[in-house]
Design a protein around this motif. Structure first.
Motif, PDB file in Angstrom:
ATOM      1  N   PHE A 228       1.006  -1.403   0.080  1.00  0.00           N
ATOM      2  CA  PHE A 228       0.023  -0.160  -0.087  1.00  0.00           C
ATOM      3  C   PHE A 228       0.898   1.165   0.114  1.00  0.00           C
ATOM      4  CE2 PHE A 228      -2.625   3.309   2.311  1.00  0.00           C
ATOM      5  CZ  PHE A 228      -3.721   3.069   1.342  1.00  0.00           C
TER       6      PHE A 228
ATOM      7  N   ASP B 286     -10.629   6.211   4.970  1.00  0.00           N
ATOM      8  CA  ASP B 286     -10.272   6.038   3.375  1.00  0.00           C
ATOM      9  C   ASP B 286      -9.369   4.923   3.356  1.00  0.00           C
ATOM     10  OD1 ASP B 286     -11.607   8.148   2.889  1.00  0.00           O
ATOM     11  OD2 ASP B 286     -10.062   9.649   2.975  1.00  0.00           O
ATOM     12  N   THR B 287      -8.313   4.652   4.009  1.00  0.00           N
ATOM     13  CA  THR B 287      -7.359   3.553   4.138  1.00  0.00           C
ATOM     14  C   THR B 287      -8.383   2.237   4.288  1.00  0.00           C
ATOM     15  OG1 THR B 287      -5.421   5.183   4.843  1.00  0.00           O
ATOM     16  CG2 THR B 287      -5.222   2.803   4.740  1.00  0.00           C
TER      17      THR B 287
ATOM     18  N   SER C 216     -11.132   1.399   4.070  1.00  0.00           N
ATOM     19  CA  SER C 216     -12.039   0.980   3.254  1.00  0.00           C
ATOM     20  C   SER C 216     -11.365   0.483   1.939  1.00  0.00           C
ATOM     21  CB  SER C 216     -13.109   2.147   2.797  1.00  0.00           C
ATOM     22  OG  SER C 216     -12.436   3.435   2.676  1.00  0.00           O
ATOM     23  N   GLU C 217     -10.252   1.236   1.517  1.00  0.00           N
ATOM     24  CA  GLU C 217      -9.278   0.760   0.370  1.00  0.00           C
ATOM     25  C   GLU C 217      -8.988  -0.703   0.860  1.00  0.00           C
ATOM     26  OE1 GLU C 217      -7.630   0.764  -3.215  1.00  0.00           O
ATOM     27  OE2 GLU C 217      -8.739   2.318  -2.415  1.00  0.00           O
TER      28      GLU C 217
ATOM     29  N   GLN D 179      -9.862  -3.914  -1.807  1.00  0.00           N
ATOM     30  CA  GLN D 179      -8.886  -4.600  -2.507  1.00  0.00           C
ATOM     31  C   GLN D 179      -8.678  -6.038  -2.110  1.00  0.00           C
ATOM     32  OE1 GLN D 179      -4.770  -3.111  -2.865  1.00  0.00           O
ATOM     33  NE2 GLN D 179      -5.577  -0.995  -2.930  1.00  0.00           N
TER      34      GLN D 179
ATOM     35  N   ASN E 185     -17.692   5.148   1.775  1.00  0.00           N
ATOM     36  CA  ASN E 185     -16.858   4.653   0.756  1.00  0.00           C
ATOM     37  C   ASN E 185     -16.871   3.592   0.261  1.00  0.00           C
ATOM     38  OD1 ASN E 185     -15.156   7.102   1.413  1.00  0.00           O
ATOM     39  ND2 ASN E 185     -13.618   6.030   2.747  1.00  0.00           N
TER      40      ASN E 185
ATOM     41  N   ASP F 297     -18.390   2.102  -3.761  1.00  0.00           N
ATOM     42  CA  ASP F 297     -17.851   0.884  -4.347  1.00  0.00           C
ATOM     43  C   ASP F 297     -18.774  -0.154  -4.641  1.00  0.00           C
ATOM     44  OD1 ASP F 297     -14.845   1.161  -5.593  1.00  0.00           O
ATOM     45  OD2 ASP F 297     -14.704   1.859  -3.548  1.00  0.00           O
TER      46      ASP F 297
END
Length: 286
Positions: A166, A215-216, A218-219, A223, A253, A257
């Protein structure tokens, strides 16, 4: 009723208790927590572990005793052999812990079962926690490290996603407690020890840091978690206690998606690994 002891071993402690398999809960009067320094020598470590186990199991018949132990990796869980070469537990590298403990406790090695600590967290939540009845569950522990585990309806497995790439590093560097410490220092020049301290700071700085964290997080889910198609996501660890402060943005978030995922926060936290280790040992017995 089967006599079971659930044990959680970490780098600085051993925490354990008897577990009632019918009520699916810890017998609180038997709860023991002892400090154990993982950098000590073999004899000091084993003596401390044995002493704690004997305290918690003092009234149990040893012939009928079943022991489940949650351990961090790398570890040969089937045979009970530590494979940790760096940092903690260096002096017991390649030692057969199952046989060593069995000998000291005067029980059979067959009465002792080891499980990964992340998987134990999940087993505990399924057995007596907040996701009883679900079949496909992804679990994440957020604290000093990043733990990931998946339950497929039968057994929990350690998914070992902490070092997924990341930005210029790995996800754990952005989702563990140390990120809050680092980010707060970058923004203010001051020090905090983690999310508990952050909650005492001005709302504006809280909102910014928790927003970036959402944000991180949810990313990471987009992924690495979404393709498991879990019915529910269960979150544990100390950072999970601050979930209401980043929940809204995290869910927003995911919604962007097109991910609609139930989220449950652990209700038993540290006790999940104890329950999970015990329930795993029960499964091995059946």
């Amino acid at each position: 009723m089967q006599n079971i002891l659930g044990i959680d071993i970490g780098g600085s402690h051993i925490t354990l208790a008897q577990v009632d398999p019918e009520k699916r809960e810890i017998i609180t009067s038997t709860y023991v927590r002892e400090h154990v320094n993982s950098f000590d020598n073999k004899e000091t470590i084993f003596s401390a572990w044995t002493s704690a186990i004997e305290k918690a199991a003092h009234d149990l018949v040893k012939d009928d005793l079943l022991i489940g132990i949650a351990m961090p990796g790398p570890f040969d869980y089937e045979n009970g052999i530590s494979l940790m070469q760096q940092g903690k537990f260096i002096d017991i590298f390649k030692i057969n812990i199952k046989e060593e403990l069995a000998q000291r406790l005067s029980i059979s090695p067959k009465q002792i079962h080891f499980v990964n600590d992340a998987a134990a967290f999940m087993e505990g939540e399924v057995f007596g926690g907040c996701v009883q009845g679900f079949q496909k569950i992804f679990g994440i522990t957020l604290g000093t490290g990043l733990g990931t585990t998946f339950y497929n309806g039968e057994m929990a497995t350690d998914e070992d996603l902490w070092d997924s790439p990341f930005k210029e590093s790995i996800f754990e560097d952005y989702l563990a407690t140390r990120w809050f410490v680092k980010r707060y220092a970058e923004l203010t020049g001051e020090q905090i020890s983690g999310t508990k301290d952050l909650l005492d700071k001005p709302l504006e700085i809280q909102k910014q840091i928790f927003g970036e964290y959402a944000d991180t997080f949810s990313e990471f889910v987009v992924q690495h978690v979404n393709h498991y198609k879990p019915e529910v996501l269960v979150i544990g660890g100390n950072i999970a206690k601050a979930y209401p402060h980043f929940e809204q943005k995290f869910i927003q978030n995911l919604t962007k998606d097109s991910i609609n995922l139930q989220v449950r926060i652990s209700g038993i936290f540290e006790d999940a690994a104890i329950l999970g280790a015990a329930s795993y040992a029960l499964k091995k017995l059946l």
